[in-house]
Design an enzyme around this catalytic site. Structure first.
Site, PDB file in Angstrom:
ATOM      1  N   VAL A  86       0.895  -1.160   0.000  1.00 21.13           N
ATOM      2  CA  VAL A  86       0.000   0.000   0.000  1.00 21.13           C
ATOM      3  C   VAL A  86       0.927   1.201   0.000  1.00 21.13           C
ATOM      4  O   VAL A  86       1.667   1.423   0.963  1.00 21.13           O
ATOM      5  CB  VAL A  86      -0.926   0.033   1.231  1.00 21.13           C
ATOM      6  CG1 VAL A  86      -1.866   1.238   1.139  1.00 21.13           C
ATOM      7  CG2 VAL A  86      -1.724  -1.258   1.342  1.00 21.13           C
ATOM      8  N   GLU A  87       0.911   1.951  -1.085  1.00 24.96           N
ATOM      9  CA  GLU A  87       1.847   3.069  -1.239  1.00 24.96           C
ATOM     10  C   GLU A  87       1.123   4.392  -1.023  1.00 24.96           C
ATOM     11  O   GLU A  87       0.087   4.649  -1.627  1.00 24.96           O
ATOM     12  CB  GLU A  87       2.495   3.026  -2.625  1.00 24.96           C
ATOM     13  CG  GLU A  87       3.212   1.707  -2.874  1.00 24.96           C
ATOM     14  CD  GLU A  87       4.336   1.836  -3.873  1.00 24.96           C
ATOM     15  OE1 GLU A  87       5.074   2.835  -3.826  1.00 24.96           O
ATOM     16  OE2 GLU A  87       4.476   0.927  -4.700  1.00 24.96           O
ATOM     17  N   GLY A  88       1.688   5.223  -0.153  1.00 28.30           N
ATOM     18  CA  GLY A  88       1.070   6.501   0.178  1.00 28.30           C
ATOM     19  C   GLY A  88       0.242   6.387   1.442  1.00 28.30           C
ATOM     20  O   GLY A  88      -0.974   6.236   1.393  1.00 28.30           O
ATOM     21  N   GLU A 197      10.487   2.049  -8.565  1.00 32.64           N
ATOM     22  CA  GLU A 197       9.147   2.619  -8.364  1.00 32.64           C
ATOM     23  C   GLU A 197       8.312   2.564  -9.633  1.00 32.64           C
ATOM     24  O   GLU A 197       7.138   2.193  -9.604  1.00 32.64           O
ATOM     25  CB  GLU A 197       9.256   4.071  -7.890  1.00 32.64           C
ATOM     26  CG  GLU A 197       7.927   4.709  -7.508  1.00 32.64           C
ATOM     27  CD  GLU A 197       7.304   4.084  -6.263  1.00 32.64           C
ATOM     28  OE1 GLU A 197       6.063   3.984  -6.218  1.00 32.64           O
ATOM     29  OE2 GLU A 197       8.056   3.677  -5.352  1.00 32.64           O
TER      30      GLU A 197
END
Length: 499
Positions: A86-88, A197
């Site tokens: 889960v990014e952010g 990324e």
């Protein structure tokens, strides 16, 4: 008799048409067909169900829902073949995926904050041994300064995207390795900062669309690794179970509107509706279709559109890149790598850019699993997908033996190599931000063509490439369709590129 010939011809044509759709004659057919049961397709279905559009069918090519979010058993534990983080997280706004995974959504998945702060002391030379920490720190610090300068520059560029440039061009403007990173350690730090990324190198990645990156700017800088045995895909099931019929005992989705192993090969669209043909020679008829197939699939001939999509739509599809990101898992009979705080991630600096560069150990996530993960992308992903797994295993073990020359590095006992690029139902991992696009191009790739609507992470202007981008795109695209189906407001306005 002559006067009846035209009528007879029309009747023959009607017989042919009715025969073609004989299986549909007894039913009106669903109002909406959703192609694909990944996060965006499932999200779109939920949004439509919320406003009362429940007469739909979801056609999914594989034997499961979740798309590029998919767990599999490896070395006795469930690992993620696709999306894993889960990014952010921990920013001003709440990431909707974090809400479901570990917030008020109630799933309470096992997640682990990824700490990349110690890479300077965990960067290995091509022939073994560690680089001096201060040297790597200096390179990382300079890279961060250039990134910050790039963010400021991006903010001054015209919103049309016509002044956009590659991240590499920005690096050169800052006199940062003007000929590109040349030494192995420069290359691996650059790779970690960008390819790890975006799955593509700085020379093809947009400056304006990635610096600053909206995901981290809006939702926070933290990323959390999902290490739950229920799998990251449980987030997709969480959304699906809110509107699809579920067996109360097993929790399995048993809704007859979800049709798995159903490969869509043809979409015909008319002013009055759509028909969708599948590989098993079935035909589905509806008022609308929403296509959530990946960008990679749209760039192939898997799904034929009749009539052919207009040129503006085809160009918008081909303008975007479908990147490839490959997480290779290796199981060993024993551990030989450093463990403890600050050792989760380590880098291998090869003179061949992107050659088995970013490694991760799992003492926290999968205790006792004796497992490593190495990530490759782009051309290396395509190369590795096309070779036997035992060759990949041998290459990876050779790299580890170079990294740890004083250790007894045994042969790996198992390997898992996902093949997203080779899979005709995906053709890659996620879309990357191209140079020179702006809101206009995203409007075009999202825009409906007649009664054919489009969704997927690649249609998310701010968050393409991310799970939250797929989720939010499903809602956005469904809203465009709902506006037409419910309010008869079917005109989709695309503002000019300079507006």
């Amino acid at each position: 008799m002559l006067e009846m010939k035209p009528l007879r011809a029309i009747v023959l044509v009607l017989v042919v048409v009715v025969g073609q759709y004989a299986s549909l004659a007894s039913a009106a057919g669903p109002k909406v067909i959703i192609v694909g049961a990944g996060m965006s397709g499932i999200s779109a279905g939920k949004r439509m169900a919320e406003v009362g559009i429940t007469d739909f069918v979801i056609l999914e090519a594989t034997d499961r829902i979740g798309g590029r979010i998919h767990k599999t058993k490896f070395a006795g534990v469930n690992v993620e073949m696709g999306a894993n983080w889960v990014e952010g997280v921990n920013g001003d706004e709440m990431n909707p995926i974090w809400t479901m995974a570990n917030g008020t959504g109630g799933l309470n998945l096992r997640t682990f904050r990824s700490d990349f702060d110690n890479l300077a002391r965990n960067t290995y030379k091509q022939e073994g041994g560690l680089y001096e920490e201060k040297l790597v720190e200096k390179i990382i610090k300079r890279t961060d300064e250039v990134e910050e300068s790039g963010s400021k520059l991006a903010g001054t560029l015209h919103h049309s995207g016509q002044q956009d440039m590659s991240v590499m061009a920005m690096q050169r403007l800052n006199d940062h390795m003007p000929n590109g990173p040349s030494t192995p350690v420069d290359m691996v730090v650059d790779y970690y900062q960008h390819d790890f990324e975006f799955a593509e190198p700085p020379r093809v990645t947009s400056l304006q669309n990635t610096q600053p990156l909206p995901t981290f700017d809006n939702f926070g800088d933290d990323v959390y690794f999902v290490g739950d045995q229920r799998g990251f895909e449980s987030v997709v099931y969480h959304v699906a179970r809110q509107y699809l019929k579920t067996d109360s005992k097993s929790g399995n989705i048993v809704d007859p509107r979800l049709k798995l192993n159903t490969v869509v090969r043809e979409i015909n669209y008319f002013p009055s509706g759509v028909t969708v043909g599948t590989e098993d020679n079935k035909v589905y008829r509806a008022d609308y279709v929403i296509v959530s197939a990946s960008l990679g699939v749209l760039q192939t001939g898997l799904i034929r559109f009749k009539p052919q999509l207009p040129s503006w739509k085809i160009v918008s599809i081909y303008q975007f890149d479908m990147a490839v990101y490959t997480k290779i898992f290796l199981k060993f009979p024993k551990r030989f790598w450093p463990e403890g705080p600050g050792t989760e991630f380590f880098l291998y600096a090869s003179e061949r850019r992107g050659y088995y560069p970013v490694w991760q150990q799992f003492e926290k996530q999968y205790p006792g699993s004796d497992m490593l993960l190495v990530t490759v992308t782009d051309d290396e992903s395509r190369r590795i997908e096309q070779q036997p797994d035992n060759q990949t295993m041998a290459e990876a073990v050779e790299v580890l033996r170079k990294m740890f020359p004083g250790k007894d590095v045994p042969e790996a006992t198992e390997i898992l190599v996902p093949r997203w690029w080779s899979n005709r139902f995906f053709k890659g991992s996620f879309s990357n931000w191209p140079i020179g696009v702006n809101r206009y191009e995203y409007d075009l790739i999202r825009a409906p063509v007649g009664r054919v609507y489009f969704t997927g992470e690649h249609t998310s202007e701010k968050y393409n490439g991310y799970v939250h981008g797929a989720y939010l795109a499903g809602i956005d695209s469904a809203d465009i369709l709902i506006k037409c189906a419910k309010k008869k407001m079917c005109k989709y306005n695309v503002k000019g590129k300079h507006d």
